[in-house]
Design an enzyme around this catalytic site. Structure first.
Site, short mmCIF file in Angstrom:
data_model
loop_
_atom_site.label_atom_id
_atom_site.label_comp_id
_atom_site.label_asym_id
_atom_site.label_seq_id
_atom_site.Cartn_x
_atom_site.Cartn_y
_atom_site.Cartn_z
N ALA A 62 20.11 129.02 13.33
CA ALA A 62 21.07 130.00 12.80
C ALA A 62 20.30 131.22 12.30
O ALA A 62 19.46 131.74 13.01
CB ALA A 62 21.95 129.36 11.72
N SER A 63 20.52 131.65 11.05
CA SER A 63 19.91 132.90 10.59
C SER A 63 18.43 132.80 10.27
O SER A 63 17.80 133.81 9.94
CB SER A 63 20.67 133.46 9.39
OG SER A 63 21.90 133.99 9.81
N VAL A 64 17.85 131.62 10.38
CA VAL A 64 16.39 131.53 10.35
C VAL A 64 15.82 132.26 11.57
O VAL A 64 14.65 132.62 11.60
CB VAL A 64 15.92 130.07 10.28
CG1 VAL A 64 14.41 129.94 10.34
CG2 VAL A 64 16.44 129.41 8.99
N TYR A 169 26.02 141.99 5.28
CA TYR A 169 25.46 141.07 6.26
C TYR A 169 26.22 141.21 7.56
O TYR A 169 27.46 141.26 7.56
CB TYR A 169 25.59 139.66 5.71
CG TYR A 169 24.66 138.65 6.31
CD1 TYR A 169 23.33 138.97 6.59
CD2 TYR A 169 25.09 137.36 6.56
CE1 TYR A 169 22.47 138.03 7.12
CE2 TYR A 169 24.23 136.40 7.07
CZ TYR A 169 22.93 136.74 7.36
OH TYR A 169 22.07 135.81 7.88
#
Length: 377
Positions: A62-64, A169
Site C-alpha cells: 500500500a502506501s509503503v 493526501y
C-alpha cells in the site's frame, strides 16, 4: 544508546496484538546506526493454511510504496534528469487539471512529493464524489486500466484548491510515478528496478512473483480479523466517514497499472533498507536526504495533528512537545492501509518497520500506537 527498552516494548506490542486477535501476523524490524538489532516475524502469513509469517514473506505495501517512488524521483534529481521545480506538464503535457474557474495552474514535482498538488484520494470524498464519478483508481482497490488512462481521469476532475496552498493526501504519488517514467524514458517497474531495488539489492516490485511467499490479507473484525477475498471494503474506525477499497489479487495481475502510491509489494527487509537510505545511506547525497526530511506545510497536519508537518517522504515531527509521543523533532513516519507503519529517527539513528497483514489495525489501530510508543523508548 541501548535499544533494549525499545525492543522489549516492540515485543509486548506484538504479543498483545496477537493474543487479542487484533492482527493475524506481522514482521517488525529495528535498525540502529545501520545495524539490524531486532527482527521479529510472528503470527501467521496465511491463517487458513496455517502458514507462519517469516522475515522473507512478501506483503502488499500500500502506501509503503510511496517512499520507494520518492527515492526513485530523488535518484533522477541527483542525476540532474529531474528537478523539484519542474512543472508536471514538462513531462506529462496532457496532465493539466483545471480549477473551477477554468484556469489551469502549474503543478510542480515538489508539490506532488509534498501532497500539495491540489489532488485528492477517492476515500476522502463521498461515495458518489467526483473521483468516483470519473472512475479514478487509487491503485489498490481495482484493476483493468492503464496508468495513462488513470491520469486522464484524474486530470478530468477540477481541482478544488490551487496547488501549493494546503496539504491533502492524494493520488499525487501515482502522478509522480508517471513523471518518473517520462524522465527515465522507461516504464515505471523498470525504472524502479534500475534506480532503486537493483542497486540496493532488495526484493520489492509492482508484481509479486508466483514463487514468493506472499501473505494473505485480513480486515478488522471481531472476534478475529476476516480474510479478504476479492473486492473488500474496510471502514476507518478513526474517521468513520472514510472507507478503503481493497483488491488483494491486484498484486498478481500483470495488467494492473504500476501505482507509485500504493501498488508495490515486497519484504519488510526491503522496506527497512529503503528507509535507511533516507536516514543515513550513501545511496543519496546528504543535501537530498535533508530535503526529503524537511517540513513542507505551514498548517497543522490534518491527519497527524499538532507537532507534525509533512515532508517529501512522509509526516515529520516539527515540535516534539506538541506531538506528545516521545519522538524527537525531525523524526519521520507514515504507514499503509494494508496494515503498516514505519518510523525513521535520524536523531537516534533508528529506522523501524512494522508490517502486518491486517487492515487497518496495523496502520492506525492500537498496534500502530504501541509500535510508535516503543520507538520512542
Amino acid at each position: 544508546m541501548s535499544p533494549a527498552a525499545c525492543i522489549a516494548a516492540l515485543d509486548r506490542a506484538v504479543e498483545s496484538a496477537l493474543a487479542e486477535r487484533r492482527i493475524v501476523g506481522c514482521v517488525v524490524l529495528l535498525a540502529e546506526d545501520g545495524r539490524l538489532v531486532h527482527a521479529r516475524a510472528a503470527g501467521l502469513a496465511d491463517r487458513e493454511a496455517d502458514r507462519p509469517m517469516r522475515q522473507a514473506t512478501w506483503l502488499r505495501y500500500a502506501s509503503v510504496s510511496k517512499p520507494f517512488t520518492t527515492v526513485a524521483a530523488l535518484r533522477l534529481i541527483q542525476a540532474g534528469r529531474l528537478s523539484p521545480e519542474d512543472p508536471v506538464t514538462r513531462w506529462l503535457p496532457d496532465f493539466a487539471p483545471a480549477l473551477p474557474d477554468g484556469s489551469r495552474p502549474a503543478i510542480t514535482v515538489d508539490q506532488l512529493m509534498s501532497h500539495l498538488a491540489g489532488l485528492d484520494y477517492g476515500f476522502n470524498q463521498p461515495p458518489d464524489g467526483p473521483y468516483a464519478r470519473a472512475g479514478v483508481s487509487d491503485g489498490i482497490g481495482d484493476s483493468g486500466i492503464s496508468l495513462a488512462e488513470n491520469l486522464r481521469r484524474i486530470a478530468s476532475v477540477p481541482l478544488d484548491r490551487p496547488p501549493g496552498t494546503r496539504w491533502r493526501y492524494s493520488v499525487a504519488t501515482d502522478v509522480l510515478g508517471a513523471v518518473i517514467e517520462a524522465a527515465a524514458d522507461m516504464p515505471l517497474p523498470e525504472a524502479m528496478a534500475r534506480l532503486v531495488t537493483d542497486p540496493l539489492g532488495i526484493e520489492a516490485g509492482f508484481q509479486a512473483p508466483d514463487a514468493v511467499d506472499l501473505a494473505a490479507n485480513y480486515a478488522d473484525a471481531r472476534p478475529e480479523p476476516q480474510r479478504m477475498r476479492g473486492p473488500t471494503r474496510v471502514r476507518n474506525r478513526l474517521q468513520p466517514e472514510q472507507s478503503y477499497a481493497y483488491l488483494p489479487e491486484r498484486i498478481r495481475d500483470p495488467s494492473a497499472f504500476p501505482s507509485g502510491g500504493g501498488g508495490m509489494a515486497g519484504t519488510a527487509e526491503a522496506a527497512l533498507a529503503l528507509l535507511e537510505t533516507l536516514r543515513d545511506g550513501p545511496f543519496l547525497a546528504e543535501n537530498l536526504r535533508a530535503e526529503v526530511r524537511r517540513n513542507r506545510i505551514r498548517q497543522r497536519h490534518p491527519l497527524r495533528g499538532a507537532g507534525w508537518g509533512h515532508a517529501w517522504a512522509g509526516a515529520v515531527v516539527t515540535d516534539a512537545d506538541a506531538a506528545g509521543i516521545g519522538l524527537p523533532q525531525g523524526c519521520l513516519g507514515w504507514g499503509g492501509i494494508y496494515g503498516h507503519s514505519w518510523i525513521v529517527d535520524p536523531a537516534r539513528g533508528r529506522s523501524l518497520v512494522a508490517l502486518t497483514n491486517t487492515a487497518i489495525e496495523g496502520m492506525n489501530g492500537a498496534f500502530a500506537v504501541e509500535i510508535a510508543a516503543a520507538a520512542a523508548q
